[in-house]
Design a protein around this motif. Structure first.
Motif, short mmCIF file in Angstrom:
data_model
loop_
_atom_site.label_atom_id
_atom_site.label_comp_id
_atom_site.label_asym_id
_atom_site.label_seq_id
_atom_site.Cartn_x
_atom_site.Cartn_y
_atom_site.Cartn_z
N LYS A 61 5.79 -2.95 6.85
CA LYS A 61 6.96 -3.67 6.89
C LYS A 61 7.71 -3.39 8.05
CE LYS A 61 8.60 -5.83 3.92
NZ LYS A 61 8.50 -7.28 3.65
N ALA A 62 7.86 -2.33 8.76
CA ALA A 62 8.26 -1.97 10.07
C ALA A 62 7.65 -2.61 11.14
CB ALA A 62 8.39 -0.51 10.22
N SER A 122 5.83 1.13 3.84
CA SER A 122 7.00 1.18 4.90
C SER A 122 6.45 0.90 6.41
CB SER A 122 7.93 2.38 4.94
OG SER A 122 8.34 2.57 3.45
#
Length: 270
Positions: free
Chosen positions: A199-200, A196
């Protein structure tokens, strides 16, 4: 020790095994007298001691079987079976006393009858010698039963320790399994969090690039607007400047007004 007593198959089997051991003990002690080598005598005495241990176990099993069948047998049969058991104990104790005599003569303190430990005294053997020489049959039975009960209690305590150890081991294994599963879940969650975060980070970079592009476009439009405003201001201030091309819709209306005045003067003249 053959007997005509009515006995069950289990009792007959135990009685036969005890009879064989007593016969082997008798032959063994007779052979011991013929051995001259102290080392061989010591080895022979150890073998006979092992047979005595086995005989004690069988007598104990014989007594248990008598108690289990006590309600099924007539009182007279139970009495005869108990007397037979007493004779077994007495005969075993006589061999114990004989073993003690040979042991003292050899000066060999390594042989222990009932696992009392290396280098220590043999209190069980001493008690058995006393029973064989000074006690009555009933006292022999009571003393033998007492020793058996003490052995039973020691075995039960050992079983309890083993069971507790097994339970602790099982509980420890279950705890380790639960902790392993929990660690696996934590690792999976960390992998998800890391993914995550990646992706961020990519999204933030894309947004940054987009914002930078939008800023450039806005700055370029601002420059265009400023240029147009500057041209308009210059054109208004100096409308006769030929270096600046007329902007559609912003040319000065002076010529049109002069044409209208000329037309009105022409009409008045007429």
């Amino acid at each position: 020790m053959a007997s005509d007593l009515p006995m069950s198959a289990e009792l007959e089997q135990i009685d036969g095994e005890i009879t064989d051991i007593f016969r082997a003990l008798q032959n063994g002690f007779q052979k011991l007298d013929k051995i001259k080598d102290p080392n061989r005598q010591s080895k022979q005495l150890e073998e006979l001691t092992g047979k005595m241990r086995e005989c004690k176990r069988l007598i104990k099993e014989f007594d248990r079987q008598i108690k289990d069948e006590e309600s099924q047998n007539p009182p007279e049969v139970n009495k005869q079976l108990n007397e037979k058991k007493q004779s077994m104990i007495k005969e075993l104790n006589s061999y114990v006393a004989l073993r003690k005599t040979y042991q003292n003569s050899l000066g060999n303190k390594r042989v222990e009858l009932f696992d009392m430990g290396t280098g220590g005294s043999d209190p069980v053997a001493e008690d058995n010698v006393q029973m064989a020489s000074a006690m009555s049959n009933q006292q022999l039975v009571d003393a033998g039963m007492k020793k058996m009960e003490e052995t039973d209690q020691a075995i039960e305590r050992s079983k309890m320790v083993v069971e507790q150890t097994i339970e602790v081991g099982a509980q420890t294994a279950a705890n380790l399994k639960g902790q392993t599963e929990q660690m696996g879940r934590i690792v999976n969650e960390l992998d998800t969090i890391q993914f995550s975060i990646k992706k961020a980070s990519q999204l933030v970079k894309e947004i940054g690039r987009q914002v930078a592009t939008d800023k450039c476009i806005m700055a370029f439009l601002f420059l265009i607007v400023c240029g147009v405003i500057a041209i308009i201001i210059v054109k208004i201030v100096n409308p006769h400047n030929k270096d600046i091309r007329d902007i559609p819709g912003l040319a000065p209306p002076a010529p049109t007004a002069r044409r209208l005045l000329s037309l009105e003067a022409f009409k008045g003249f007429q």
